[in-house]
Design an enzyme around this catalytic site. Structure first.
Site, PDB file in Angstrom:
ATOM      1  N   LYS A  14       0.825  -1.211   0.000  1.00  0.00           N
ATOM      2  CA  LYS A  14       0.000   0.000   0.000  1.00  0.00           C
ATOM      3  C   LYS A  14       0.862   1.266   0.000  1.00  0.00           C
ATOM      4  O   LYS A  14       0.629   2.172  -0.787  1.00  0.00           O
ATOM      5  CB  LYS A  14      -0.935   0.012   1.215  1.00  0.00           C
ATOM      6  CG  LYS A  14      -1.946  -1.120   1.237  1.00  0.00           C
ATOM      7  CD  LYS A  14      -2.867  -1.057   2.433  1.00  0.00           C
ATOM      8  CE  LYS A  14      -2.190  -1.121   3.769  1.00  0.00           C
ATOM      9  NZ  LYS A  14      -1.557  -2.375   4.116  1.00  0.00           N
ATOM     10  N   ARG A  89     -10.823   0.489   8.357  1.00  0.00           N
ATOM     11  CA  ARG A  89     -10.567  -0.905   8.731  1.00  0.00           C
ATOM     12  C   ARG A  89     -11.811  -1.637   9.202  1.00  0.00           C
ATOM     13  O   ARG A  89     -11.755  -2.838   9.459  1.00  0.00           O
ATOM     14  CB  ARG A  89      -9.498  -0.970   9.820  1.00  0.00           C
ATOM     15  CG  ARG A  89      -8.143  -0.541   9.320  1.00  0.00           C
ATOM     16  CD  ARG A  89      -7.099  -0.767  10.365  1.00  0.00           C
ATOM     17  NE  ARG A  89      -5.823  -0.292   9.863  1.00  0.00           N
ATOM     18  CZ  ARG A  89      -4.665  -0.811  10.191  1.00  0.00           C
ATOM     19  NH1 ARG A  89      -4.608  -1.810  11.024  1.00  0.00           N
ATOM     20  NH2 ARG A  89      -3.556  -0.329   9.701  1.00  0.00           N
ATOM     21  N   ARG A 128      11.268  -5.758   5.138  1.00  0.00           N
ATOM     22  CA  ARG A 128      11.038  -4.360   5.501  1.00  0.00           C
ATOM     23  C   ARG A 128      11.576  -4.065   6.892  1.00  0.00           C
ATOM     24  O   ARG A 128      12.162  -3.020   7.128  1.00  0.00           O
ATOM     25  CB  ARG A 128       9.532  -4.049   5.431  1.00  0.00           C
ATOM     26  CG  ARG A 128       9.190  -2.603   5.741  1.00  0.00           C
ATOM     27  CD  ARG A 128       7.736  -2.308   5.488  1.00  0.00           C
ATOM     28  NE  ARG A 128       6.889  -2.838   6.539  1.00  0.00           N
ATOM     29  CZ  ARG A 128       5.566  -2.839   6.490  1.00  0.00           C
ATOM     30  NH1 ARG A 128       4.935  -2.359   5.441  1.00  0.00           N
ATOM     31  NH2 ARG A 128       4.849  -3.314   7.484  1.00  0.00           N
ATOM     32  N   ARG A 134      10.996  -0.882  11.599  1.00  0.00           N
ATOM     33  CA  ARG A 134       9.688  -0.489  12.134  1.00  0.00           C
ATOM     34  C   ARG A 134       9.269  -1.420  13.261  1.00  0.00           C
ATOM     35  O   ARG A 134       9.269  -2.638  13.120  1.00  0.00           O
ATOM     36  CB  ARG A 134       8.626  -0.518  11.033  1.00  0.00           C
ATOM     37  CG  ARG A 134       8.599   0.741  10.224  1.00  0.00           C
ATOM     38  CD  ARG A 134       7.622   0.737   9.094  1.00  0.00           C
ATOM     39  NE  ARG A 134       6.291   0.242   9.404  1.00  0.00           N
ATOM     40  CZ  ARG A 134       5.297   0.264   8.532  1.00  0.00           C
ATOM     41  NH1 ARG A 134       5.473   0.757   7.325  1.00  0.00           N
ATOM     42  NH2 ARG A 134       4.121  -0.197   8.865  1.00  0.00           N
ATOM     43  N   ARG A 145      -1.548  -8.659  13.378  1.00  0.00           N
ATOM     44  CA  ARG A 145      -2.039  -7.681  12.404  1.00  0.00           C
ATOM     45  C   ARG A 145      -2.585  -8.363  11.154  1.00  0.00           C
ATOM     46  O   ARG A 145      -3.620  -7.957  10.613  1.00  0.00           O
ATOM     47  CB  ARG A 145      -0.924  -6.699  12.035  1.00  0.00           C
ATOM     48  CG  ARG A 145      -0.597  -5.715  13.151  1.00  0.00           C
ATOM     49  CD  ARG A 145       0.636  -4.877  12.879  1.00  0.00           C
ATOM     50  NE  ARG A 145       0.518  -4.151  11.638  1.00  0.00           N
ATOM     51  CZ  ARG A 145       1.515  -3.994  10.770  1.00  0.00           C
ATOM     52  NH1 ARG A 145       2.702  -4.516  10.981  1.00  0.00           N
ATOM     53  NH2 ARG A 145       1.334  -3.300   9.672  1.00  0.00           N
TER      54      ARG A 145
END
Length: 189
Positions: A14, A89, A128, A134, A145
């Site tokens: 995204k 969401r 990532r 992160r 998640r």
């Protein structure tokens, strides 16, 4: 005004695709994740509250998320449009977003769902995490998640499908090919 919702599970691409779409269509990127991270980094009272919620792997309550999102949109009154990333969401959030946009005389133009399987998502997020570090890419939080997406968030898609606004794109492949699929859809609007 062109308003897009980029939809997909964590790691679907995204953010990557949003960056390319922003450049092409000169849109404002409204990422709830980025907004939350900015508040957390700034150690605002809201950031401290959001930090604890996210640290537990939970979704931030609708009231907080919607208020922050509306604030971001209002900061950009001359925008050509917006890309909503990570929001809505839930169906309740989608309804709130529709009501807010209607109040400023606009609406969601198209919702694009990036389809990516769970194994690919895990591989992308592991990569990532190595690059960006992160905190929300932690393995345990990631499982929660992804599960949250496939058990709860995915139920927003029928809401937009009933409005004739949903398009699905295969999110596996090279970035430019996926981008072309997205722009082919958007250019029809």
């Amino acid at each position: 005004m062109l308003n897009l919702v980029i939809f997909g599970p964590p790691g679907a691409g995204k953010g990557t695709q949003s960056a390319k779409l922003i450049e092409k269509y000169q849109l404002v990127h409204v990422s709830t994740g980025d907004i939350f991270r900015a508040h957390i980094k700034g150690q605002t009272p809201l950031g401290q509250q959001v930090s604890q919620i996210i640290a537990e792997g939970n979704l931030v309550p609708d009231s907080i998320t919607i208020a922050m999102l509306e604030e971001e949109v209002k900061k950009n009154p001359d925008a050509k449009g917006f890309i909503f990333d990570g929001f809505p969401r839930t169906v309740a959030q989608a309804e709130s977003l529709d009501a807010f946009l209607e109040g400023i005389n606009t609406s969601i133009s198209v919702v694009i769902a990036l389809d990516v399987n769970e194994d690919e998502l895990k591989a992308r997020i592991a990569k990532r995490k190595e690059i960006s570090g992160r905190a929300d890419d932690d393995a345990d939080k990631l499982v929660k998640r992804i599960d949250e997406y496939f058990t709860k968030t995915i139920h927003v898609l029928p809401y937009y499908e009933a409005q004739g606004k949903l398009s699905k794109v295969n999110g596996i492949g090279d970035i430019d090919s996926i981008f072309k699929s997205l722009t082919d859809i958007i250019d029809n609007y």
